[in-house]
Enzyme design. Structure first.
Site, PDB file in Angstrom:
ATOM      1  N   THR A   1       2.256  10.706   3.429  1.00 38.37           N
ATOM      2  CA  THR A   1       1.590   9.816   2.475  1.00 38.37           C
ATOM      3  C   THR A   1       0.155  10.222   2.173  1.00 38.37           C
ATOM      4  O   THR A   1      -0.470  10.994   2.901  1.00 38.37           O
ATOM      5  CB  THR A   1       1.575   8.372   3.016  1.00 38.37           C
ATOM      6  N   ASP A   2      -0.351   9.636   1.093  1.00 39.80           N
ATOM      7  CA  ASP A   2      -1.758   9.801   0.755  1.00 39.80           C
ATOM      8  C   ASP A   2      -2.553   8.705   1.462  1.00 39.80           C
ATOM      9  O   ASP A   2      -2.000   7.938   2.254  1.00 39.80           O
ATOM     10  CB  ASP A   2      -1.969   9.784  -0.761  1.00 39.80           C
ATOM     11  N   ALA A   3      -3.819   8.595   1.168  1.00 42.15           N
ATOM     12  CA  ALA A   3      -4.679   7.615   1.839  1.00 42.15           C
ATOM     13  C   ALA A   3      -4.246   6.177   1.572  1.00 42.15           C
ATOM     14  O   ALA A   3      -4.553   5.274   2.350  1.00 42.15           O
ATOM     15  CB  ALA A   3      -6.134   7.800   1.400  1.00 42.15           C
TER      16      ALA A   3
ATOM     17  N   ILE B   1       1.140   5.852   0.102  1.00 39.31           N
ATOM     18  CA  ILE B   1       2.180   6.190  -0.872  1.00 39.31           C
ATOM     19  C   ILE B   1       2.621   7.637  -0.626  1.00 39.31           C
ATOM     20  O   ILE B   1       1.790   8.518  -0.397  1.00 39.31           O
ATOM     21  CB  ILE B   1       1.636   6.066  -2.319  1.00 39.31           C
TER      22      ILE B   1
END
Length: 139
Positions: free
Chosen positions: A19-21, A24
């Protein structure tokens, strides 16, 4: 001839590394999920990675088209489908979907080409594999 493989689905859990920060799934990780599902689909048909290498052949991604519909999030369970849609002498085209509880999150069409490991040029899919793939192609 055996019955065609039902929709092949491989379970994947979304980990923090995917995931991103914001929690997601980063878009490129869907491609990794699809790669795992294709690999496991071929394994389920009796052809693990070393099996095709023993035939002096390997598969590489030739082309793909991906359509992102909705995001997957941290810790969710996903189902990644891999269905053989087209089979040619030197390539296989898969239709792949990533779903969460049946909801389509990502759809892709991925063409993989059979190549010689030494020259990296197209070669015919080994007959043993081709015979099995024909039985499981959805046309």
């Amino acid at each position: 001839m055996s019955e065609p493989l039902a929709t092949f689905a491989w379970p994947i859990r979304v980990y923090i590394e995917d995931t991103d920060a914001g929690g997601i799934v980063f878009y490129v990780n869907y491609l990794k999920y699809m790669e795992r599902a294709r690999t496991e689909c071929l394994r389920a048909l009796g052809f693990g990675k070393t099996g095709i290498f023993n035939e002096d052949a390997m598969f590489v991604v030739h082309s793909m088209a991906v359509d992102y519909k909705a995001p997957a999030k941290l810790d969710e369970m996903l189902s990644v489908e891999a269905n053989i849609m087209q089979l040619k002498r030197t390539s296989v085209t898969f239709q792949q979907n990533v779903r969460r509880d049946g909801e389509l999150l990502c759809a892709g069409t991925i063409k993989i080409a059979c190549v010689s490991p030494k020259e990296m040029k197209p070669v015919a899919i080994p007959e043993t594999l081709l015979t099995v793939l024909k039985q499981h192609t959805r046309t």
